[in-house]
Every structure is written in C-alpha cells, then in structure tokens.
Design an enzyme around this catalytic site. Sequence first.
Site, PDB file in Angstrom:
ATOM      1  N   HIS A 489       0.819  -1.213   0.000  1.00 52.28           N
ATOM      2  CA  HIS A 489       0.000   0.000   0.000  1.00 52.28           C
ATOM      3  C   HIS A 489       0.860   1.273   0.000  1.00 52.28           C
ATOM      4  CE1 HIS A 489      -3.712   1.955  -0.034  1.00 52.28           C
ATOM      5  NE2 HIS A 489      -4.293   1.478   1.057  1.00 52.28           N
ATOM      6  N   ASP A 493      -2.263   2.224  -4.515  1.00 47.46           N
ATOM      7  CA  ASP A 493      -3.485   2.664  -3.845  1.00 47.46           C
ATOM      8  C   ASP A 493      -4.589   1.622  -4.023  1.00 47.46           C
ATOM      9  OD1 ASP A 493      -2.341   5.052  -3.015  1.00 47.46           O
ATOM     10  OD2 ASP A 493      -2.858   6.064  -4.895  1.00 47.46           O
TER      11      ASP A 493
END
Length: 518
Positions: A489, A493
């Site tokens: 992450h 995204d």
Amino acid sequence: MTVEVRVPTLGESVTEATVATWFKKPGDSVAEDEMLCELETDKVTVEVPAPASGVLSDIVAEEGASVGVDALLANIAEAGEAGSATPEPRPSTTQESGKAPSEGKAPTEDGKEVDVMVPALGESVSEATVSTWFKAVGDTVEADEMLCELETDKVSVEVPAPAAGMLSEILADEGATVEAGGRLAVLKSGEGAAPASEAPEQEAEAEPKPEAPARETGRGDVEDAPAAKKAMAEAGLARDQVQGSGRDGRVMKEDVARAVAAGTAARAPAPEPAPAPRAPVPAEDASREERVKMTRLRQTIARRLKDAQNTAAMLTTYNEVDMKAVMELRSEYKDLFEKKHGVRLGFMSFFTKACAHALKEVPEVNAEIDGTDIVYKNFVHMGIATGTPQGLVVPVIRDADAKSFAELEKEMAEKAKRARDGKLSMAEMQGGTFTISNGGVYGSLMSSPILNPPQSGILGMHKIQDRPVVVKGEIVVRPMMYLALSYDHRIVDGKGAVTFLVRVKEALEDPRRLLMDL
C-alpha cells in the site's frame, strides 16, 4: 607445447564479459571441444570450448573476473606432453587441511589423493551448508557417484566423486558451512587405495589432525562474507549498521542491500529480544518428539516472509472469477494444442497472460521501492510460486508479456520439474517483477498471499468450485474461483489494486479481450 585458451568474439558492440563458471580445474584432463568455462555478457551466455586435448595446466582468469575479447583465460598442456607435467599443489590445499603436500614423488593413478571440492554455487552465492553425506570414510566410490549434498539459500547442489577410489577423509561434516571452492573431502583413487577397514585408523595414527585456528574478526569466529564487506565499504556502512542473517549473525551481501534500501544507515537496528523459553514438556511426550534442524532454504523462506511483513504496508483485496469461458476454451483446443506444441494447455498460461495485460494498465503493481524512489518496470518477469519437497521456490518466466501460450506452458513445465528436482539455478529465481501463487492445487478455497520482496504485488489463485451465482437475473451453477491480490500500500493505492484485479477477472471471463488488447 602449451595451447592458450582465449576469450572468443562476444558479439557486435560487446567488448567484455564476466567469467561465470569453470567446469574444469587445474590438473584436469580435457578433450578437444569439451566445455571449459562459461562467460556472461550483458545479453548472452558464451561457452568456451577447449581448443585442444590435454591437461588444464593453469587458470588465468578466475570466476568473477572481467575479461575482454581475446584475453587469456587459461593454458592447456597438449596431450603429448600432459603425462610429463605434474600440476603444482595449490597453497590453499595445504592451509586448509593442515597437511604438508607429498614431497619427492609425482602423483600416480593408483593411490593418488584427489580433493573433493565445493562446486560453483551460482551467482552471488558464496557459501553452503553440508546437508547429507551419502558415503562414510572408508567407503569405495565410483567416478561421478554422488558423495554428498549441499544446501544454499535457494537450491540443493549434489557433489559427485571426481574419481573412483576410496573416501579417505571427510573435512566438512554434516551441518558445516563451506565456501565455494573449499575442500569437502579427500579421495584415494585407483587400486592403490587402502582397504576400507584400515585407512581411517592408519591416517589417525600417522598424523593427528590439528584443530583449525579461530578466525579473528573482533566478533569471535564469525566472519562476514567478502562480497558483503565490499558492499558495506561502497555504501559507507559500518558493521553495526547491518543486521546479519547468515550463520551466527554473519553479514551477507543481501543484508547490506536490504539495509541500504530500508534506510537503516542512520542507526543500527535494535537487537532482537531473546525468544521465550520453551515450556516444559511432560516426560511421556518428550520421548515422542522429534527435533530437526531447519534447512537453509526453510530458514531463508522464514526470514524473507517475516521481512515482507515488517517492511511492506501489506493489504489484500479479493474478487471472484467465473472460469466457465476459460474451461470451455481449454476443453475445445487442448488436444489440438498439445498435438501442435507438444505440451498440455493449463490454466497458468491464461492467468499469466491476464496478469501481464493488467500490469500494463496498472504499472505501480509491477513496480518496486528503492529507497525513496519508485522503480517502474516496463517489462514483466513473472514469478510462478512452486511447492517442492524442500520448500517454496519462485522460478521466474522472463518477458512473460511477450511470450505465447505455448512458450509459457513449455517454460513453466520445464522449470517446475527442475524446481522439484532441486536443479534450478539462482539466476532463474531472481529478477521477478510480479508473482502468481496457486494454492488451489492443494485445495485452498481462500487465502491472503504474502509479498515476495521487493515486488509490490502477488496474485493468489484458489480452488475452482461449482457455486450458485446470479447471471442475468437467474440462479445458475458456475465453476467459480476466488482471487486475492496482496499489494504494498506504500505505492499501490486501493483504486489501482481493485482495478488490476477487475482487469484480470474480465480477461479470464472473456478471453477474447486478450486478443483484442481490451
């Protein structure tokens, strides 16, 4: 007469290469056109054959050396003169064994002592652990019979007997760490070898073996890998700024790269807390337990998986795919496909193609973090996680996005077989940009795969199971599979991860999209 072995022409605009592997050592007999060594350039691997028959008298360019076109690699004493030439004993042999070389007599075929050496272990691999000895001191062996097996971080290496005779001494016991080019054992070759029952006792009485002195490094007997020392000097890192993962805390080259990438140069990592003491085991249970030392491969798997959890901001998103279209397409063409290409049409090529297609649309899933930079890969080197009796390995299919279904199936089948046999090289498991893991072959219905650092994405496939689903307002039974994408992450995204997984789902539910690049 001495014949020179020189670097051949390497190709247009290529002026130098690196000596990757020597298949022969000084003193070995060679036949004309027999492969002596292998060179690596930026693009290709070049094999160097022997220009004449004879004995390899000396090696001028060792493994790892950079050489230019027409540079001298080695010298061969031609067959007519080979018998009169006696190779000089190597200094390292005397230092390592604690024995003086034989004086006043040339080695003969009968009773000649032959060293069993650690073979080349692969690119960037400098040491291994002796896993299993198949022979004991005093056993007779045939030429090329397997003597022992070594384990590195990734692969197992079998060591054959260089000559027929008797195993007179083992220098590295099971569990010992040995370096590439080190001595493992001594063979007494030919008919002059002592009987198995006498040789060990005679040698023990004649000459007690002195203990090897401890290496002085400032930290007991732990010495960092030479490649790691060089990398630390180039990166400007002190020893206490790198946490070693090797035996007894030894720093390896990979540890230095990890310290640089993680930005740990500013301060040394805090020492890990001591593991909690093991709870007492009742006497009736202790007799039924079995304690087995973890293999180097299993230790490396454990360390890398834990590093992935500690380093990446790992998250998993899920979806499901209707496999009806792929299964029908495969059923219709599998016989024709196998007849034409000589390989079966499986599901992995469909998933590889679908992932390669999706990675072009969502390039951050195919990228990696290097310090404070993001490195985007404009190619797809697909890692295919493969379970083996020794543990999980990930052979890499290079440029998978440019390969056909047949090319993918052939390469995956060949590498999967060699993975199970422990024959993969280090180079074949490095450089992947994305990984696919198929837990479905073991019956897994749902799981969250762990990233394969430094990659930023891994796709988990699962079991195909008939389930009721709603299609156009009607409940129908379809072969469904859950898909799981674990991603970093920090650079991917949620929108990108979900988009990637949706594109894979769309390509599999309508394979025609792959043909039309949709």
